[in-house]
Write an enzyme that holds these catalytic residues in place. Structure first.
Site, PDB file in Angstrom:
ATOM      1  N   GLU A 116       0.837  -1.212   0.000  1.00 37.97           N
ATOM      2  CA  GLU A 116       0.000   0.000   0.000  1.00 37.97           C
ATOM      3  C   GLU A 116       0.865   1.252   0.000  1.00 37.97           C
ATOM      4  OE1 GLU A 116      -2.678   1.430  -0.390  1.00 37.97           O
ATOM      5  OE2 GLU A 116      -4.411   0.406   0.433  1.00 37.97           O
ATOM      6  N   ASP A 117       0.340   2.300  -0.605  1.00 35.61           N
ATOM      7  CA  ASP A 117       1.046   3.579  -0.605  1.00 35.61           C
ATOM      8  C   ASP A 117       0.981   4.251   0.765  1.00 35.61           C
ATOM      9  OD1 ASP A 117      -1.697   3.999  -0.797  1.00 35.61           O
ATOM     10  OD2 ASP A 117      -1.611   5.216  -2.612  1.00 35.61           O
ATOM     11  N   ARG A 156       1.201  12.523  -9.263  1.00 37.37           N
ATOM     12  CA  ARG A 156       1.685  11.168  -8.971  1.00 37.37           C
ATOM     13  C   ARG A 156       3.126  10.971  -9.419  1.00 37.37           C
ATOM     14  NH1 ARG A 156      -2.827   8.019  -7.613  1.00 37.37           N
ATOM     15  NH2 ARG A 156      -4.773   8.501  -8.672  1.00 37.37           N
TER      16      ARG A 156
HETATM   17  P1  5GP Z   1      -7.707   5.319   4.317  1.00 39.24           P
HETATM   18  O1  5GP Z   1      -8.831   4.422   3.906  1.00 39.24           O
HETATM   19  O2  5GP Z   1      -6.593   4.639   5.081  1.00 39.24           O
HETATM   20  O3  5GP Z   1      -8.203   6.557   5.021  1.00 39.24           O
HETATM   21  O4  5GP Z   1      -7.117   5.929   2.990  1.00 39.24           O
HETATM   22  C1  5GP Z   1      -6.368   5.205   2.142  1.00 39.24           C
HETATM   23  C2  5GP Z   1      -6.306   5.871   0.795  1.00 39.24           C
HETATM   24  O5  5GP Z   1      -6.618   7.279   0.852  1.00 39.24           O
HETATM   25  C3  5GP Z   1      -4.890   5.801   0.282  1.00 39.24           C
HETATM   26  O6  5GP Z   1      -4.656   4.585  -0.415  1.00 39.24           O
HETATM   27  C4  5GP Z   1      -4.829   7.019  -0.601  1.00 39.24           C
HETATM   28  O7  5GP Z   1      -5.348   6.720  -1.873  1.00 39.24           O
HETATM   29  C5  5GP Z   1      -5.727   8.029   0.081  1.00 39.24           C
HETATM   30  N1  5GP Z   1      -4.943   8.921   0.964  1.00 39.24           N
HETATM   31  C6  5GP Z   1      -4.896   8.920   2.311  1.00 39.24           C
HETATM   32  N2  5GP Z   1      -4.067   9.882   2.759  1.00 39.24           N
HETATM   33  C7  5GP Z   1      -3.586  10.500   1.658  1.00 39.24           C
HETATM   34  C8  5GP Z   1      -2.657  11.587   1.461  1.00 39.24           C
HETATM   35  O8  5GP Z   1      -2.082  12.187   2.381  1.00 39.24           O
HETATM   36  N3  5GP Z   1      -2.407  11.918   0.173  1.00 39.24           N
HETATM   37  C9  5GP Z   1      -2.994  11.296  -0.900  1.00 39.24           C
HETATM   38  N4  5GP Z   1      -2.663  11.733  -2.109  1.00 39.24           N
HETATM   39  N5  5GP Z   1      -3.877  10.285  -0.751  1.00 39.24           N
HETATM   40  C10 5GP Z   1      -4.149   9.888   0.512  1.00 39.24           C
END
Ligand code: 5GP
Length: 191
Positions: free
Chosen positions: A109-110, A175
């Site tokens: 995961e990123d 990106r």
């Molecule tokens: P979660 O479900 O953990 O809140 O969010 C996961 C997804 O939200 C990540 O895979 C990403 O696509 C997006 N995301 C969360 N934080 C960031 C951030 O700081 N920057 C960006 N560009 N995307 C984020």
């Protein structure tokens, strides 16, 4: 219709601050690759990455792993959220292309923010009877976590800021920045 964000033709000009440099990313990916190679030696490793944000990380990490592995790609979209906030509702846009039954799966995961996306994915993938399932995230933003997750491999723990670059977007752009950074406030105010 909402106005498009105003961007400098050179993306680098929109960046206020670099949080993780290209060199730091490279060194960390090499370190994670070594750990994963040691931990999974002799096991049927499958890296499952989640498009699109994890694409550069996956591409670099798989080449830092020195044991045999397979890769698979999923694409999910969270809907109902905004450009900077996830809603936790997840839709699968692209599913796995091969069975993971009996495989040792490592999700690549990123970034993990609230953890809702990953929590959904974990439940979904566990239902496919892998031998094991673990998580490798380049970035961890624990301040906003809503679900309890064990992240087995973490690249960098970062503060609660919206970051772009190395796969991460804002409005599908940024990106291709080679580092992890934060955008100038005026970029968001035009969104
Ligand atoms: P979660 O479900 O953990 O809140 O969010 C996961 C997804 O939200 C990540 O895979 C990403 O696509 C997006 N995301 C969360 N934080 C960031 C951030 O700081 N920057 C960006 N560009 N995307 C984020």
């Amino acid at each position: 219709m909402a106005a498009l964000p105003e961007r400098h033709p050179n993306l680098f000009e929109d960046v206020a601050e670099v949080l993780v440099t290209e060199e730091q990313v490279r060194a960390k990916v090499a370190e994670l690759g070594q750990r994963i190679s040691a931990d999974y030696a002799g096991r049927p490793l499958t890296l499952v990455s989640v498009l699109k944000g994890s694409l550069p990380f996956m591409a670099d990490l798989m080449r830092a792993v020195t044991i045999p592995l397979q890769i698979d790609l999923m694409e999910v979209s969270s809907y109902g959220g905004t450009a900077t906030d996830s809603s936790g509702l997840v839709r699968i846009l692209k599913d796995l292309s091969a069975s993971i039954e009996g495989k040792d799966v490592l999700i690549v995961e990123d970034i993990i923010d609230t953890g809702l996306t990953l929590n959904y994915l974990l439940r979904y993938l566990r239902g496919k009877n892998p031998r094991s399932i673990r998580i490798c995230a380049l970035l961890d933003k624990p301040a906003r976590r809503l679900v309890d997750l064990q992240i087995d491999y973490v690249g960098f723990t970062i503060p609660d800021r919206f970051v772009v670059g190395y796969g991460l977007d804002y409005g599908e752009v940024y990106r291709n920045l080679p580092f992890i950074g934060v955008l100038k406030p005026e970029v968001y105010s035009h969104a």
